[in-house]
Structure formats: structure tokens, C-alpha cells
Design an enzyme around this catalytic site. Structure first.
Site, PDB file in Angstrom:
ATOM      1  N   SER A 119     -26.435   3.580   3.436  1.00 32.31           N
ATOM      2  CA  SER A 119     -25.621   3.778   2.234  1.00 32.31           C
ATOM      3  C   SER A 119     -24.150   3.965   2.588  1.00 32.31           C
ATOM      4  O   SER A 119     -23.823   4.594   3.596  1.00 32.31           O
ATOM      5  CB  SER A 119     -26.120   5.020   1.495  1.00 32.31           C
ATOM      6  OG  SER A 119     -25.162   5.464   0.562  1.00 32.31           O
ATOM      7  N   TYR A 143     -20.740   0.722  -1.846  1.00 35.87           N
ATOM      8  CA  TYR A 143     -20.189   1.213  -3.107  1.00 35.87           C
ATOM      9  C   TYR A 143     -18.780   0.661  -3.163  1.00 35.87           C
ATOM     10  O   TYR A 143     -17.960   0.928  -2.283  1.00 35.87           O
ATOM     11  CB  TYR A 143     -20.200   2.750  -3.167  1.00 35.87           C
ATOM     12  CG  TYR A 143     -21.520   3.313  -3.640  1.00 35.87           C
ATOM     13  CD1 TYR A 143     -22.201   2.755  -4.719  1.00 35.87           C
ATOM     14  CD2 TYR A 143     -22.079   4.423  -3.022  1.00 35.87           C
ATOM     15  CE1 TYR A 143     -23.408   3.278  -5.164  1.00 35.87           C
ATOM     16  CE2 TYR A 143     -23.291   4.959  -3.461  1.00 35.87           C
ATOM     17  CZ  TYR A 143     -23.943   4.370  -4.536  1.00 35.87           C
ATOM     18  OH  TYR A 143     -25.131   4.890  -4.978  1.00 35.87           O
ATOM     19  N   THR A 169     -24.111  -2.345  -4.665  1.00 35.97           N
ATOM     20  CA  THR A 169     -24.741  -1.611  -5.775  1.00 35.97           C
ATOM     21  C   THR A 169     -23.815  -1.628  -6.986  1.00 35.97           C
ATOM     22  O   THR A 169     -22.699  -1.103  -6.938  1.00 35.97           O
ATOM     23  CB  THR A 169     -25.070  -0.171  -5.330  1.00 35.97           C
ATOM     24  OG1 THR A 169     -25.979  -0.270  -4.230  1.00 35.97           O
ATOM     25  CG2 THR A 169     -25.710   0.625  -6.450  1.00 35.97           C
ATOM     26  N   LYS A 251     -27.407  -5.305  -6.158  1.00 40.22           N
ATOM     27  CA  LYS A 251     -28.448  -4.309  -6.496  1.00 40.22           C
ATOM     28  C   LYS A 251     -28.127  -3.670  -7.846  1.00 40.22           C
ATOM     29  O   LYS A 251     -26.987  -3.260  -8.091  1.00 40.22           O
ATOM     30  CB  LYS A 251     -28.489  -3.231  -5.406  1.00 40.22           C
ATOM     31  CG  LYS A 251     -29.429  -2.054  -5.685  1.00 40.22           C
ATOM     32  CD  LYS A 251     -29.553  -1.174  -4.430  1.00 40.22           C
ATOM     33  CE  LYS A 251     -30.535  -0.036  -4.594  1.00 40.22           C
ATOM     34  NZ  LYS A 251     -29.956   1.178  -5.200  1.00 40.22           N
ATOM     35  N   HIS A 275     -31.924   2.133 -10.121  1.00 40.31           N
ATOM     36  CA  HIS A 275     -31.465   3.238  -9.280  1.00 40.31           C
ATOM     37  C   HIS A 275     -32.446   4.419  -9.357  1.00 40.31           C
ATOM     38  O   HIS A 275     -32.067   5.578  -9.319  1.00 40.31           O
ATOM     39  CB  HIS A 275     -30.072   3.683  -9.738  1.00 40.31           C
ATOM     40  CG  HIS A 275     -29.151   4.173  -8.646  1.00 40.31           C
ATOM     41  ND1 HIS A 275     -28.105   3.429  -8.156  1.00 40.31           N
ATOM     42  CD2 HIS A 275     -29.114   5.347  -7.954  1.00 40.31           C
ATOM     43  CE1 HIS A 275     -27.458   4.132  -7.231  1.00 40.31           C
ATOM     44  NE2 HIS A 275     -28.056   5.292  -7.084  1.00 40.31           N
TER      45      HIS A 275
HETATM   46  C1  FNR Z   1     -30.349   6.945  -4.252  1.00 43.99           C
HETATM   47  N1  FNR Z   1     -30.055   5.601  -4.494  1.00 43.99           N
HETATM   48  C2  FNR Z   1     -28.917   5.047  -3.947  1.00 43.99           C
HETATM   49  N2  FNR Z   1     -28.645   3.728  -4.115  1.00 43.99           N
HETATM   50  C3  FNR Z   1     -27.569   3.163  -3.548  1.00 43.99           C
HETATM   51  O1  FNR Z   1     -27.357   1.968  -3.713  1.00 43.99           O
HETATM   52  N3  FNR Z   1     -26.723   3.925  -2.772  1.00 43.99           N
HETATM   53  C4  FNR Z   1     -26.920   5.246  -2.566  1.00 43.99           C
HETATM   54  O2  FNR Z   1     -26.165   5.895  -1.867  1.00 43.99           O
HETATM   55  C5  FNR Z   1     -28.034   5.853  -3.193  1.00 43.99           C
HETATM   56  N4  FNR Z   1     -28.272   7.186  -3.030  1.00 43.99           N
HETATM   57  C6  FNR Z   1     -29.436   7.735  -3.526  1.00 43.99           C
HETATM   58  C7  FNR Z   1     -29.710   9.081  -3.290  1.00 43.99           C
HETATM   59  C8  FNR Z   1     -30.916   9.635  -3.711  1.00 43.99           C
HETATM   60  C9  FNR Z   1     -31.221  11.062  -3.414  1.00 43.99           C
HETATM   61  C10 FNR Z   1     -31.864   8.816  -4.404  1.00 43.99           C
HETATM   62  C11 FNR Z   1     -33.195   9.364  -4.844  1.00 43.99           C
HETATM   63  C12 FNR Z   1     -31.569   7.500  -4.677  1.00 43.99           C
HETATM   64  C13 FNR Z   1     -31.006   4.740  -5.222  1.00 43.99           C
HETATM   65  C14 FNR Z   1     -32.018   4.112  -4.261  1.00 43.99           C
HETATM   66  O3  FNR Z   1     -31.432   3.161  -3.425  1.00 43.99           O
HETATM   67  C15 FNR Z   1     -33.162   3.396  -5.014  1.00 43.99           C
HETATM   68  O4  FNR Z   1     -32.627   2.474  -5.932  1.00 43.99           O
HETATM   69  C16 FNR Z   1     -34.091   4.366  -5.754  1.00 43.99           C
HETATM   70  O5  FNR Z   1     -34.287   5.563  -5.045  1.00 43.99           O
HETATM   71  C17 FNR Z   1     -35.437   3.661  -5.983  1.00 43.99           C
HETATM   72  O6  FNR Z   1     -36.257   4.413  -6.779  1.00 43.99           O
HETATM   73  P1  FNR Z   1     -37.425   5.397  -6.237  1.00 43.99           P
HETATM   74  O7  FNR Z   1     -38.149   4.673  -5.117  1.00 43.99           O
HETATM   75  O8  FNR Z   1     -36.727   6.643  -5.777  1.00 43.99           O
HETATM   76  O9  FNR Z   1     -38.239   5.583  -7.464  1.00 43.99           O
END
Ligand code: FNR
Length: 379
Positions: A119, A143, A169, A251, A275
Site C-alpha cells: 500500500s 494513492y 485505488t 481498483k 474497499h
Molecule cells: C484496506 N484497503 C486498502 N485498499 C487500498 O487500496 N489501499 C490501502 O491502503 C488500504 N488499506 C486498508 C486498510 C484496512 C485495515 C482494510 C481492512 C482495508 C482495502 C483492501 O485493499 C481491500 O479492498 C478490502 O480489504 C477487501 O475487503 P475484505 O477482504 O476486507 O472484505
């Protein structure tokens, strides 16, 4: 039978088998702030629940007598062969979960050949993750900053440190209305977590009077101004193309018209995702959004998906509906919270074993040949 025969009688030190137990243990270990930051969603968490419901609404209809002696879980994405269709979703601020943080997660993935998507919001800079991973497969998640110099610099750094694709994203140009985090007054970035890529970035540093080590508060204030970019539109994708030769994967696509626009812009892949229900509360469940997007993409570029994958059968459903791979989020963070690197590895291994067994029992011997003829949707 290998799995059953290598198990020992219950050992108090043994890590959980039941997926829900990982979350329970993580809840016990973590304070309210970090726990809800991981487990929570946006608004009333309708979309977070909808993600899970979308999977239970689709059923597998197993086939019999189809010689499933040899099962092939591998996939090919952008010319690379991966051992299974599972990738580690990009997740920031892992330092709030366990001291092993991003390096622990990345090493667990490296041990299994699971691609790790680092990330932008990692606490550890991307170069350190890359160094720990050696040759293991990794992608970088962007990001897209309001400051184009930072965006260009992140792309350059990712390329230089061996990341082989860029995941952009799109669903987080700003933080969502997350009630638990607001209630707990918890935003890890403001405490200096998850800013590792920014604080070490030459373009970021160039806009500060003092370097981030000397004046972290000023650096954090600057971060709040440049983190996201609400002014972006489709024409801006050209900027990314000009600054990297790596495959660009968008994404956060949920609408088929956006999938069409993505293809018009010449991107290389799409991740259908909401997300994990953390951005637009009330948004469509990610699995429900998948078929229409697969239809408009017509196999021209790979479509991946995430949000709500919890077990092997969920992976089969997503792939049978046209995804070429899936990203796993929260379950891996519960693994990290409970047992660091070892926990992430164990959760992944369980998921892959479950996938392999369920494939065989459903009469399927190849992930890349799964199709929707084995699925039925409940009305
Ligand atoms: C995320 N997600 C996320 N996505 C992204 O593109 N950059 C990021 O830094 C983050 N950070 C992040 C932190 C935390 C604590 C969570 C739970 C999620 C979203 C992640 O990539 C993904 O899309 C989701 O977590 C998928 O859903 P599930 O598997 O948690 O249900």
C-alpha cells in the site's frame, strides 16, 4: 488426508482453524481504535454486510466423476504465473496491528509465492518491503496524490524497487464517513503511522521547510493536504501512462460504464471492489457488481475482485463469475494481529487448502477453467 493426518490433538498454543476465531482473538488483543479501524466499515456497514451476503446468495452445484486427482490452482497475470488465484490486498498502517507490520505480511506472502500488494499508506517504505521480499512477486498500490510530483515519484520508486504492476485505488480520494473511527477519534495517519512512503519521498520532502524527522507535525499536516485528490477525472489516467511502463490496474470499479471508460483509457486490468465496504455505504456488493463488468470487458483485460472473500468456496464463486484472481483483506489482518508473520501465513495456507479441497469436491480440476455453469443464484 494429509491435512487431517498431520493435525495433532488440541494444543492450547495452536493457532485457530475456524476463521471467525482469528477475528475474536484479534478483538481480544487490540485496543478499540486499531480493532475498529480494521474490522469496521463506512456508515451503517450495510455494504460490508452486503459483500458477505452476495457470496451466500450464489451457490455451487458440484459435479461428480470428473477425475480431480490433479488440481491446478495456478493463474497467469500479465505474463507471470502465480501458484493460486489469491493475492494479498493492499493494506496500509499495518504497524497498528502487530510489530511485524508490512514486512511480516510481505514475508508470509513470499514464503507461499502469493503476490503482495504494498500500500501507498504502508508504515514501512516500499523499498524496505522490496528488500525483504527479494525476488518474490509484488505489486505497488498507488494513492493518487493531489501533488503530481509525489505521484510521479511513487511510480518511479515502485519501478526501481522491483514492483511489477501498479494498482491505482480510485475509491479513496478522501476518507469515508467511518463512524467507529470518528467515535474513537482514531486516524492512525495523524499519529505518524502509514506515512512511510511519504516521509521518505524526495518530492514530498521538497515541499517542506524542515525534513520530516525534525518536524513530524508539519510533515503530517502537509500529508493531510496532499494524500488524496478529489479533482481527478478520466482524462488524468494519461498522466499515469506517461510516468510508468508497468501494467496499470484500476481498483474500485463497480459500474460497467466505468469499466468501459477504463478500457478506453487503455489500462491493463480492473479490480472490482468496494474497499471492503469502507468507502460508500450502501454501495453494491462487490460480487454482485462482477458479472456486468466481466460482460463489458469481454476478456480484453483481466478482471480481479475483492471485498468479502472469506473461504475457498468464495474464491471459486468469484472466479466462476469471471474474475481471474481475488484479493484478501481483513482475514489476513486478523492473522497478523494474532500471530504476526506466522498468522498471515497460516490464514493464507488455510484458505488455499480449503480452495484446493473444495475445487476437487466440486468436480473442478483447474482454476483457469472454472465457469458459471456450476453456479446458481438464489432468488
Ligand atoms: C484496506 N484497503 C486498502 N485498499 C487500498 O487500496 N489501499 C490501502 O491502503 C488500504 N488499506 C486498508 C486498510 C484496512 C485495515 C482494510 C481492512 C482495508 C482495502 C483492501 O485493499 C481491500 O479492498 C478490502 O480489504 C477487501 O475487503 P475484505 O477482504 O476486507 O472484505
Amino acid at each position: 488426508f494429509d491435512i487431517y493426518s498431520t493435525m495433532h490433538s488440541p494444543d492450547p498454543e495452536r493457532l485457530p482453524v475456524i476463521l471467525e476465531d482469528w477475528e475474536k482473538l484479534a478483538r481480544e488483543k487490540l485496543a478499540d481504535g486499531p480493532y475498529y479501524y480494521i474490522a469496521g466499515g463506512a456508515g451503517g456497514e450495510h455494504t460490508m454486510r452486503e459483500n458477505l451476503k452476495a457470496f451466500t446468495d450464489v451457490k455451487i452445484v458440484p459435479r461428480m466423476l470428473r477425475d480431480v486427482d490433479k488440481r491446478d490452482l495456478s493463474i497467469n497475470l500479465f505474463g507471470d504465473i502465480f501458484p493460486s488465484p489469491v493475492l494479498h490486498a493492499p493494506i496500509g498502517v499495518q504497524s497498528i496491528i502487530h510489530k511485524d507490520g508490512e514486512i511480516g505480511s510481505a514475508l508470509a506472502c513470499a514464503e507461499l509465492g502469493v503476490p503482495y500488494i504494498a500500500s501507498s499508506a504502508s508504515t514501512v517504505p516500499m523499498e524496505k518491503i522490496a528488500e525483504a521480499m527479494g525476488d518474490a512477486p509484488r505489486w505497488f498500490q498507488l494513492y493518487w496524490s493531489r501533488d503530481p510530483d509525489i505521484t510521479a515519484s511513487f511510480l518511479k520508486r515502485a519501478e526501481a524497487s522491483g514492483y511489477s504492476a501498479i494498482v491505482v485505488t480510485l475509491d479513496t480520494p478522501m476518507m469515508a464517513w467511518r463512524e467507529y473511527d470518528l467515535k474513537n477519534v482514531y486516524l492512525p495517519f495523524l499519529a505518524g503511522e502509514g506515512v512511510g512512503n511519504y516521509f521518505t519521498d524526495p518530492a514530498f520532502q521538497a515541499k517542506l521547510e524542515k525534513n520530516p524527522q525534525e518536524d513530524p507535525q508539519a510533515a503530517i499536516m502537509h500529508w493531510t493536504k496532499v494524500f488524496g485528490n478529489t479533482s481527478l477525472s478520466w482524462k488524468d489516467i494519461a498522466f499515469l501512462r506517461e510516468h510508468t511502463n508497468l501494467p496499470i490496474i484500476l481498483k474500485g470499479i463497480l459500474h460497467p460504464d466505468d469499466a468501459k471508460l477504463a478500457m478506453e483509457q487503455g489500462v491493463d486490468g480492473i479490480i472490482v471492489s468496494n474497499h471492503g465496504g469502507r468507502q460508500v455505504d450502501g454501495a453494491i456488493g462487490a460480487l454482485d457488481a462482477l458479472p456486468e463488468i466481466v460482460d463489458v470487458v469481454e476478456g480484453n483485460i483481466p478482471v480481479l475482485m475483492d471485498s468479502g472473500i472469506r473461504r475457498g468456496s468464495d474464491i471459486i464463486k468469484a472466479i466462476a463469475l469471471g474474475a481471474e484472481g481475488v484479493l484478501i483483506g481483513r482475514p489476513l489482518m486478523y492473522g497478523l494481529a494474532v500471530a504476526g508473520q506466522r498468522g498471515v501465513k497460516e490464514v493464507l495456507q488455510h484458505m488455499l487448502a480449503d480452495l484446493d479441497i473444495t475445487m476437487g469436491l466440486a468436480g473442478q480440476s483447474s482454476v483457469s477453467r472454472l465457469d458459471n455453469s456450476i453456479l446458481r443464484k438464489s432468488e
